[in-house]
Design an enzyme around this catalytic site. Structure first.
Site, PDB file in Angstrom:
ATOM      1  N   HIS A  72       5.716 -18.504 -14.581  1.00 11.93           N
ATOM      2  CA  HIS A  72       4.852 -19.564 -14.041  1.00 11.93           C
ATOM      3  C   HIS A  72       3.567 -19.649 -14.852  1.00 11.93           C
ATOM      4  O   HIS A  72       3.078 -18.648 -15.343  1.00 11.93           O
ATOM      5  CB  HIS A  72       4.529 -19.276 -12.579  1.00 11.93           C
ATOM      6  N   TYR A 196       0.128 -22.358  -2.231  1.00 12.53           N
ATOM      7  CA  TYR A 196      -0.550 -21.632  -1.148  1.00 12.53           C
ATOM      8  C   TYR A 196      -1.308 -22.681  -0.345  1.00 12.53           C
ATOM      9  O   TYR A 196      -2.273 -23.263  -0.835  1.00 12.53           O
ATOM     10  CB  TYR A 196      -1.524 -20.602  -1.713  1.00 12.53           C
ATOM     11  N   PRO A 288       0.537  -9.538   2.162  1.00 12.07           N
ATOM     12  CA  PRO A 288       1.281 -10.075   1.015  1.00 12.07           C
ATOM     13  C   PRO A 288       0.659 -11.294   0.324  1.00 12.07           C
ATOM     14  O   PRO A 288       1.182 -11.740  -0.698  1.00 12.07           O
ATOM     15  CB  PRO A 288       2.639 -10.440   1.625  1.00 12.07           C
ATOM     16  N   LYS A 292       0.808  -8.417  -4.183  1.00 11.67           N
ATOM     17  CA  LYS A 292       0.482  -7.201  -4.946  1.00 11.67           C
ATOM     18  C   LYS A 292       1.320  -5.965  -4.614  1.00 11.67           C
ATOM     19  O   LYS A 292       1.324  -4.993  -5.375  1.00 11.67           O
ATOM     20  CB  LYS A 292      -1.004  -6.847  -4.721  1.00 11.67           C
ATOM     21  N   TYR A 380      -4.750 -12.377  -9.805  1.00 13.80           N
ATOM     22  CA  TYR A 380      -3.384 -12.747  -9.418  1.00 13.80           C
ATOM     23  C   TYR A 380      -2.370 -12.296 -10.476  1.00 13.80           C
ATOM     24  O   TYR A 380      -1.333 -11.734 -10.139  1.00 13.80           O
ATOM     25  CB  TYR A 380      -3.296 -14.265  -9.189  1.00 13.80           C
TER      26      TYR A 380
HETATM   27  P1  FAD Z   1      10.068   0.399  -0.267  1.00 14.47           P
HETATM   28  O1  FAD Z   1      10.564  -0.804  -0.959  1.00 14.47           O
HETATM   29  O2  FAD Z   1       9.738   0.312   1.184  1.00 14.47           O
HETATM   30  O3  FAD Z   1      11.125   1.551  -0.492  1.00 14.47           O
HETATM   31  C1  FAD Z   1      11.109   2.754   0.227  1.00 14.47           C
HETATM   32  C2  FAD Z   1      12.524   3.265   0.329  1.00 14.47           C
HETATM   33  O4  FAD Z   1      12.515   4.516   0.993  1.00 14.47           O
HETATM   34  C3  FAD Z   1      13.425   2.348   1.160  1.00 14.47           C
HETATM   35  O5  FAD Z   1      14.600   2.085   0.460  1.00 14.47           O
HETATM   36  C4  FAD Z   1      13.657   3.140   2.431  1.00 14.47           C
HETATM   37  O6  FAD Z   1      14.917   2.844   3.010  1.00 14.47           O
HETATM   38  C5  FAD Z   1      13.557   4.551   1.932  1.00 14.47           C
HETATM   39  N1  FAD Z   1      13.197   5.522   2.954  1.00 14.47           N
HETATM   40  C6  FAD Z   1      12.316   5.377   3.973  1.00 14.47           C
HETATM   41  N2  FAD Z   1      12.260   6.494   4.710  1.00 14.47           N
HETATM   42  C7  FAD Z   1      13.111   7.368   4.145  1.00 14.47           C
HETATM   43  C8  FAD Z   1      13.492   8.690   4.452  1.00 14.47           C
HETATM   44  N3  FAD Z   1      12.986   9.327   5.505  1.00 14.47           N
HETATM   45  N4  FAD Z   1      14.395   9.311   3.669  1.00 14.47           N
HETATM   46  C9  FAD Z   1      14.936   8.657   2.599  1.00 14.47           C
HETATM   47  N5  FAD Z   1      14.609   7.400   2.256  1.00 14.47           N
HETATM   48  C10 FAD Z   1      13.710   6.760   3.016  1.00 14.47           C
HETATM   49  N6  FAD Z   1       5.184  -7.727  -1.090  1.00 14.47           N
HETATM   50  C11 FAD Z   1       4.882  -8.851  -1.716  1.00 14.47           C
HETATM   51  O7  FAD Z   1       4.207  -8.792  -2.750  1.00 14.47           O
HETATM   52  N7  FAD Z   1       5.340 -10.058  -1.216  1.00 14.47           N
HETATM   53  C12 FAD Z   1       6.146 -10.108  -0.083  1.00 14.47           C
HETATM   54  O8  FAD Z   1       6.564 -11.196   0.328  1.00 14.47           O
HETATM   55  C13 FAD Z   1       6.472  -8.952   0.592  1.00 14.47           C
HETATM   56  N8  FAD Z   1       7.250  -8.962   1.698  1.00 14.47           N
HETATM   57  C14 FAD Z   1       7.536  -7.775   2.337  1.00 14.47           C
HETATM   58  C15 FAD Z   1       8.327  -7.755   3.503  1.00 14.47           C
HETATM   59  C16 FAD Z   1       8.587  -6.553   4.182  1.00 14.47           C
HETATM   60  C17 FAD Z   1       9.433  -6.545   5.445  1.00 14.47           C
HETATM   61  C18 FAD Z   1       8.034  -5.335   3.680  1.00 14.47           C
HETATM   62  C19 FAD Z   1       8.279  -4.021   4.419  1.00 14.47           C
HETATM   63  C20 FAD Z   1       7.278  -5.369   2.509  1.00 14.47           C
HETATM   64  C21 FAD Z   1       7.011  -6.566   1.826  1.00 14.47           C
HETATM   65  N9  FAD Z   1       6.251  -6.609   0.639  1.00 14.47           N
HETATM   66  C22 FAD Z   1       5.951  -7.753   0.029  1.00 14.47           C
HETATM   67  C23 FAD Z   1       5.760  -5.422   0.006  1.00 14.47           C
HETATM   68  C24 FAD Z   1       6.698  -4.931  -1.098  1.00 14.47           C
HETATM   69  O9  FAD Z   1       8.023  -5.302  -0.809  1.00 14.47           O
HETATM   70  C25 FAD Z   1       6.509  -3.435  -1.151  1.00 14.47           C
HETATM   71  O10 FAD Z   1       5.184  -3.202  -1.583  1.00 14.47           O
HETATM   72  C26 FAD Z   1       7.503  -2.718  -2.057  1.00 14.47           C
HETATM   73  O11 FAD Z   1       8.788  -2.761  -1.477  1.00 14.47           O
HETATM   74  C27 FAD Z   1       7.069  -1.280  -2.282  1.00 14.47           C
HETATM   75  O12 FAD Z   1       8.094  -0.558  -2.879  1.00 14.47           O
HETATM   76  P2  FAD Z   1       8.305   0.964  -2.514  1.00 14.47           P
HETATM   77  O13 FAD Z   1       9.417   1.423  -3.379  1.00 14.47           O
HETATM   78  O14 FAD Z   1       7.009   1.679  -2.538  1.00 14.47           O
HETATM   79  O15 FAD Z   1       8.738   0.975  -0.981  1.00 14.47           O
HETATM   80  C1  DHB Z   2       6.179 -14.465  -2.721  1.00 13.28           C
HETATM   81  C2  DHB Z   2       5.655 -13.474  -1.919  1.00 13.28           C
HETATM   82  C3  DHB Z   2       4.287 -13.356  -1.806  1.00 13.28           C
HETATM   83  O1  DHB Z   2       3.762 -12.394  -1.030  1.00 13.28           O
HETATM   84  C4  DHB Z   2       3.441 -14.220  -2.487  1.00 13.28           C
HETATM   85  O2  DHB Z   2       2.105 -14.078  -2.346  1.00 13.28           O
HETATM   86  C5  DHB Z   2       3.983 -15.200  -3.295  1.00 13.28           C
HETATM   87  C6  DHB Z   2       5.358 -15.318  -3.411  1.00 13.28           C
HETATM   88  C7  DHB Z   2       7.653 -14.578  -2.837  1.00 13.28           C
HETATM   89  O3  DHB Z   2       8.346 -13.832  -2.138  1.00 13.28           O
HETATM   90  O4  DHB Z   2       8.138 -15.410  -3.595  1.00 13.28           O
END
Ligand code: FAD
Ligand code: DHB
Length: 384
Positions: A72, A196, A288, A292, A380
């Site tokens: 983008h 947005y 979100p 980030k 951003y």
């Molecule tokens: P996670 O992706 O949460 O991975 C952690 C992993 O650990 C998971 O697979 C979980 O199953 C596993 N786990 C948990 N507990 C245990 C355990 N006890 N034993 C073994 N494994 C375990 N960010 C954005 O920028 N935009 C968004 O739109 C957005 N939407 C989101 C929606 C949801 C529902 C959530 C929860 C987060 C969202 N986020 C979003 C944030 C972004 O997805 C996270 O910051 C990102 O997933 C972080 O990655 P991670 O690997 O740290 O954690």
């Molecule tokens: C998306 C998620 C976000 O949190 C955002 O700020 C912009 C886009 C997405 O899932 O595409």
């Protein structure tokens, strides 16, 4: 059983860490609570900063991202019946974001780990952390995994952070009085760029995943459930919040995924205890709006990989000792940016006319001052 780095969680943080360590000749075992299909289908973020894309490409897991990801050149802020473009190509030349679903990143990383013979175990439900202060090991299903180091990549609800004595941790938290309802729909994006939108009815976000799949978010009450949001209500509300400028028509299609995400901010300091290091959502959560969360997880893993490489190749723990401090500067910048974007674009129950005027005044400033727009753009696309 013994490995150099025991990794809890096969989200983006745990999988990328395992892959980057493998490239440096460091062994790891990844223990994931859920099944492979579940983690590959879990729909979450979609905006990858330049630094995140660079990291994945340099690590050899970016081929499909480069092919299918959507770069983008700007985003749109929509409010007060007008569209305002934040043009990255002008404000932060050479830097941009790429839209590519988080679950696609997860699929690519799992494929790379398995292809390289990596040890990634799914459906391991009873992982426990032991002795992180001195001699770390993990137990699960009657097995014991001795590790030099444990990486807690198990997200906000995982077991690694709670295994740190509460007296050691300082927690910073903020709950927002709303949630996001996110959907995926089989319909071409109605705009080439992310929108947005701030309206009196609440915030809406138009995003995308591919030329045929669009992603949308709606600000909803904090206790909202998907059952309260049938398709017709979602499209009516998206239209009310997005069809606010002349000529813009929101195309609709089949909704095939929906979920409600609570909005909260959280930081745990320090992000380490003994030989346990937290990365990603295990250590911090951002609302979100700034997109980030995933990018911070990748940034933590980059720092942790360098520190572990130095530790295993020279015996020096100096970078590991500095891990938390090295990460937290970026974490707090992202916290501030995410809070700022959230405050700028959402409606708050407590808003009075004065509060609304302040919000609009700031939006006008961001969209008319090049300095202010540059601040938004450079945060951003991500600080180097
Ligand atoms: P996670 O992706 O949460 O991975 C952690 C992993 O650990 C998971 O697979 C979980 O199953 C596993 N786990 C948990 N507990 C245990 C355990 N006890 N034993 C073994 N494994 C375990 N960010 C954005 O920028 N935009 C968004 O739109 C957005 N939407 C989101 C929606 C949801 C529902 C959530 C929860 C987060 C969202 N986020 C979003 C944030 C972004 O997805 C996270 O910051 C990102 O997933 C972080 O990655 P991670 O690997 O740290 O954690
Ligand atoms: C998306 C998620 C976000 O949190 C955002 O700020 C912009 C886009 C997405 O899932 O595409």
């Amino acid at each position: 059983m013994r490995t150099q780095v025991g990794i809890i969680g096969a989200g983006p943080a745990g999988l990328l860490l395992s892959h980057l360590l493998h490239l440096r000749g460091i062994s790891s075992v990844v223990l994931e609570k859920r099944g492979r299909a579940y983690v590959e289908r879990r729909v979450r973020a979609g905006v990858l900063e330049q630094g995140t894309v660079d990291t994945l490409v340099e690590a050899g897991v970016g081929a499909r991202l480069l092919r299918e990801g959507l770069p983008h050149r700007g985003i749109e802020l929509r409010y007060g019946g007008q569209s305002h473009r934040i043009a990255f190509e002008k404000l932060v030349p050479g830097r941009t974001i790429t839209v590519y679903g988080q679950q696609e990143v997860v699929k690519d990383l799992i494929a790379a780990r398995l292809e390289a013979g990596g040890d990634v175990r799914f459906e391991i439900e009873d992982v426990a952390v032991h002795g992180p202060a001195a001699e770390p090991y993990l137990t699960f299903g009657g097995e014991r995994l001795d590790c030099d180091v444990i990486a807690g990549c198990d997200g906000f609800h995982g077991v690694s952070r709670p295994s740190i004595p509460p007296s050691v941790l300082r927690l910073f938290e903020r709950e927002y009085p709303f949630a996001w309802l996110g959907i995926l729909a089989r319909v071409a994006p109605s705009s080439e760029e992310l929108i947005y939108a701030r309206t009196k009815r609440g915030f809406a976000l138009h995003s995308m995943r591919s030329p045929t799949v669009s992603r949308f978010y709606l600000q909803v009450p904090p206790d909202a459930t998907v059952a309260e949001w049938p398709d017709e209500r979602i499209w009516a509300e998206l239209k009310a919040r997005l069809e606010t400028v002349p000529g813009f028509v929101l195309e609709t299609g089949e909704i095939f995924d929906r979920g409600v995400t609570p909005m909260r901010a959280f930081v745990a300091e320090p992000m380490q205890y003994g030989r346990l290091y937290l990365a990603g959502d295990a250590a911090h959560i951002v609302p979100p709006t700034g997109a980030k969360g995933l990018n911070l997880a990748v940034a933590d893993v980059r720092v942790l990989t360098e520190a572990l490489d130095r530790f295993f190749s020279t015996g020096s723990a100096d970078l590991l000792d500095a891990y938390s401090e090295s990460c937290l500067k970026r974490v707090w910048r992202a916290q501030h940016f995410s809070w700022w974007m959230t405050t700028l674009l959402h409606t708050f129950d407590s808003d009075d006319d004065y509060g609304r005027r302040l919000q609009l005044s700031y939006l006008d400033y961001v969209t008319s001052s090049e300095a202010a727009a540059t601040t938004l753009a450079e945060n951003y696309v991500g600080l180097p």
